[in-house]
Design a protein around this motif. Sequence first.
Motif, mmCIF file in Angstrom:
data_model
loop_
_atom_site.group_PDB
_atom_site.id
_atom_site.type_symbol
_atom_site.label_atom_id
_atom_site.label_comp_id
_atom_site.label_asym_id
_atom_site.label_seq_id
_atom_site.Cartn_x
_atom_site.Cartn_y
_atom_site.Cartn_z
ATOM 1 N N LEU A 66 32.738 51.026 31.299
ATOM 2 C CA LEU A 66 32.470 51.535 29.757
ATOM 3 C C LEU A 66 32.576 50.095 29.070
ATOM 4 O O LEU A 66 31.948 50.170 28.316
ATOM 5 C CB LEU A 66 34.436 51.385 29.728
ATOM 6 N N ALA A 67 32.417 48.871 29.052
ATOM 7 C CA ALA A 67 32.121 47.627 28.627
ATOM 8 C C ALA A 67 30.770 47.606 28.786
ATOM 9 O O ALA A 67 30.109 47.219 27.954
ATOM 10 C CB ALA A 67 32.512 46.400 29.774
ATOM 11 N N GLU A 68 30.108 47.887 30.161
ATOM 12 C CA GLU A 68 27.877 48.094 30.028
ATOM 13 C C GLU A 68 28.061 48.838 29.549
ATOM 14 O O GLU A 68 27.400 48.572 28.678
ATOM 15 C CB GLU A 68 28.538 47.578 32.026
ATOM 16 N N ARG A 69 28.355 49.778 29.310
ATOM 17 C CA ARG A 69 28.096 51.057 27.829
ATOM 18 C C ARG A 69 28.477 50.442 26.850
ATOM 19 O O ARG A 69 27.446 50.727 26.129
ATOM 20 C CB ARG A 69 28.710 52.437 28.390
ATOM 21 N N THR A 70 29.850 49.648 26.327
ATOM 22 C CA THR A 70 29.457 50.207 24.996
ATOM 23 C C THR A 70 29.717 48.397 24.721
ATOM 24 O O THR A 70 29.332 47.920 23.675
ATOM 25 C CB THR A 70 30.942 50.158 25.273
ATOM 26 N N HIS B 23 45.565 39.756 29.988
ATOM 27 C CA HIS B 23 46.921 38.789 30.276
ATOM 28 C C HIS B 23 46.183 38.016 31.345
ATOM 29 O O HIS B 23 46.411 38.488 32.142
ATOM 30 C CB HIS B 23 48.229 38.998 30.016
ATOM 31 N N PRO B 24 46.055 36.868 31.251
ATOM 32 C CA PRO B 24 46.139 35.996 31.998
ATOM 33 C C PRO B 24 46.857 36.167 33.584
ATOM 34 O O PRO B 24 46.201 35.710 34.823
ATOM 35 C CB PRO B 24 46.207 34.552 31.939
ATOM 36 N N ASP B 25 48.117 36.481 33.571
ATOM 37 C CA ASP B 25 48.655 35.860 34.431
ATOM 38 C C ASP B 25 48.555 37.566 35.615
ATOM 39 O O ASP B 25 49.444 37.724 36.412
ATOM 40 C CB ASP B 25 50.093 36.768 33.955
ATOM 41 N N ASP B 26 47.794 38.397 35.174
ATOM 42 C CA ASP B 26 47.337 39.806 36.155
ATOM 43 C C ASP B 26 46.496 39.545 36.066
ATOM 44 O O ASP B 26 45.570 40.599 36.748
ATOM 45 C CB ASP B 26 47.731 40.744 35.167
ATOM 46 N N ARG B 27 45.532 38.547 36.604
ATOM 47 C CA ARG B 27 44.201 38.049 37.122
ATOM 48 C C ARG B 27 44.097 37.968 38.587
ATOM 49 O O ARG B 27 43.565 38.697 39.302
ATOM 50 C CB ARG B 27 43.926 36.222 36.852
ATOM 51 N N ALA B 28 45.185 38.369 39.737
ATOM 52 C CA ALA B 28 45.158 38.850 40.829
ATOM 53 C C ALA B 28 45.221 39.790 41.550
ATOM 54 O O ALA B 28 44.379 40.323 42.321
ATOM 55 C CB ALA B 28 46.640 38.642 42.164
ATOM 56 N N LEU B 29 46.170 40.444 39.991
ATOM 57 C CA LEU B 29 45.936 41.827 40.592
ATOM 58 C C LEU B 29 44.379 42.468 39.906
ATOM 59 O O LEU B 29 44.047 43.659 40.557
ATOM 60 C CB LEU B 29 46.945 43.145 39.324
ATOM 61 N N TRP B 30 43.691 42.374 39.323
ATOM 62 C CA TRP B 30 42.751 42.891 38.800
ATOM 63 C C TRP B 30 41.721 42.747 39.801
ATOM 64 O O TRP B 30 40.848 43.376 39.967
ATOM 65 C CB TRP B 30 42.406 41.957 37.540
ATOM 66 N N GLN B 31 41.813 40.934 40.211
ATOM 67 C CA GLN B 31 40.483 40.997 41.288
ATOM 68 C C GLN B 31 40.753 41.512 42.844
ATOM 69 O O GLN B 31 40.039 42.109 43.444
ATOM 70 C CB GLN B 31 40.628 39.115 41.639
ATOM 71 N N MET B 32 42.094 42.152 43.117
ATOM 72 C CA MET B 32 41.845 43.132 43.726
ATOM 73 C C MET B 32 41.190 44.685 43.415
ATOM 74 O O MET B 32 40.500 45.293 44.275
ATOM 75 C CB MET B 32 43.820 43.932 44.293
ATOM 76 N N THR B 33 41.190 44.971 42.435
ATOM 77 C CA THR B 33 40.261 45.935 41.921
ATOM 78 C C THR B 33 38.450 45.789 41.590
ATOM 79 O O THR B 33 38.123 46.376 41.601
ATOM 80 C CB THR B 33 40.455 46.948 41.074
ATOM 81 N N HIS B 34 38.760 44.321 40.872
ATOM 82 C CA HIS B 34 37.516 44.062 40.321
ATOM 83 C C HIS B 34 36.918 42.623 40.912
ATOM 84 O O HIS B 34 37.176 41.211 40.489
ATOM 85 C CB HIS B 34 37.173 44.322 39.133
ATOM 86 N N PRO B 35 36.629 42.088 41.982
ATOM 87 C CA PRO B 35 36.707 41.233 42.753
ATOM 88 C C PRO B 35 35.173 40.505 42.165
ATOM 89 O O PRO B 35 35.396 38.894 42.201
ATOM 90 C CB PRO B 35 36.747 40.940 44.140
ATOM 91 N N ASP B 36 34.626 41.392 41.671
ATOM 92 C CA ASP B 36 33.230 40.286 41.327
ATOM 93 C C ASP B 36 33.177 40.043 40.170
ATOM 94 O O ASP B 36 31.938 40.051 39.442
ATOM 95 C CB ASP B 36 32.141 40.993 42.468
ATOM 96 N N ARG B 37 33.985 40.254 39.591
ATOM 97 C CA ARG B 37 33.999 40.591 38.339
ATOM 98 C C ARG B 37 35.367 40.427 36.963
ATOM 99 O O ARG B 37 35.861 41.224 37.296
ATOM 100 C CB ARG B 37 33.636 42.671 37.202
ATOM 101 N N LYS B 38 35.004 39.422 36.455
ATOM 102 C CA LYS B 38 36.209 38.790 35.360
ATOM 103 C C LYS B 38 36.598 39.529 34.436
ATOM 104 O O LYS B 38 34.753 40.260 33.734
ATOM 105 C CB LYS B 38 35.981 38.046 35.159
ATOM 106 N N PRO B 39 37.599 39.451 33.986
ATOM 107 C CA PRO B 39 37.665 40.106 32.778
ATOM 108 C C PRO B 39 37.063 38.817 31.284
ATOM 109 O O PRO B 39 36.771 37.944 32.075
ATOM 110 C CB PRO B 39 39.276 39.703 32.025
ATOM 111 N N ASP B 40 36.491 38.703 30.201
ATOM 112 C CA ASP B 40 36.267 38.365 29.145
ATOM 113 C C ASP B 40 36.898 37.882 28.669
ATOM 114 O O ASP B 40 36.397 36.884 27.343
ATOM 115 C CB ASP B 40 35.078 39.802 28.245
ATOM 116 N N GLY B 41 37.639 38.427 28.516
ATOM 117 C CA GLY B 41 38.914 37.203 27.385
ATOM 118 C C GLY B 41 39.916 37.490 27.697
ATOM 119 O O GLY B 41 40.678 38.199 28.686
ATOM 120 N N GLU B 42 41.157 36.751 27.150
ATOM 121 C CA GLU B 42 43.011 36.317 27.803
ATOM 122 C C GLU B 42 43.833 37.359 26.665
ATOM 123 O O GLU B 42 43.378 37.050 25.740
ATOM 124 C CB GLU B 42 43.487 34.699 28.114
#
Length: 210
Positions: free
Chosen positions: A77-81, A88-107
Motif C-alpha cells: 500500500l505504501a508503494e502504491r500511495t 511504535h519502535p517497541d514492535d520492530r522485532a515483530l515487524w521484522q518477522m514479516t518484513h525483514p527487508d523493509r523498515k517502517p518509515d517513521g515511529e
Amino acid sequence: MTGIRIDHLITSGTFSLDGGTWDVDNNVWIVGDDHEVVVIDAAHDADAIAEAVGGRRVTAIVCTHAHDDHVNAAPALAERTGAPILLHPDDRALWQMTHPDRKPDGELTDGQVLHVAGTGLTVLHTPGHAPGAVCLYAPDLETVFTGDTLFRGGPGATGRSFSDFATIIESVRDKLLTLPASTTVRTGHGDSTTIGDEAPHLPEWVARGH
C-alpha cells in the motif's frame, strides 16, 4: 469537522505466530475527508484498501501493532500511495518477522498527534498484546481505534510471544477506560463497542486472567 468520516473495510487472510496459523478477518479503518486520509492497519489486501481510498491522498499508514495480519499489506500500500508506514519502535522485532527487508518509515510515540482532514488522532501506547501496541484516540470523532488491545468483551489475547496479561490490563485501565464513556471503540477484529459498555467489566477480566 465538516466532511470528515470513518470508512470501514473488512479484509481476510491469516495470522501466524509461534508456529501456528489461523484464518482471520481484520478491520481496516480509513479516516479522513474527500481529499486526504490515514489508513489504520493495512491488513491482507492492498488492492482492496487502495480501492476504498480512491483518489484521496494517504498521509500515513498507521500500524496499531506489528502482528503479520495487521501489517502484511502495508509495504504494498505504501508503494502504491507514497504514504509513510508508522509503527511504535517497541514492535520492530515483530515487524521484522514479516518484513525483514523493509523498515517502517517513521515511529509512533505516546502522546503524538497525527493530523488528518482537520482533526487529530492522539497516539496512546498500550503495550500488552504486543510491546509496541498503540491505540488512536480521535476526541472530535468520539472514537478510539484500539487494534487488538481492547475488544467488545475484553482485552486482546496475551497467550503468545511478545505479550503479557498484566501489561495489557494496565494499558486498558489507565489509557482507555479513562476516556469518556460515550467513546466508540473501533477494534482490529469484530464488532465495535463503547468505553462505557466495557469499563464495568474490568474486575471480571482481571479475575479471568489469573
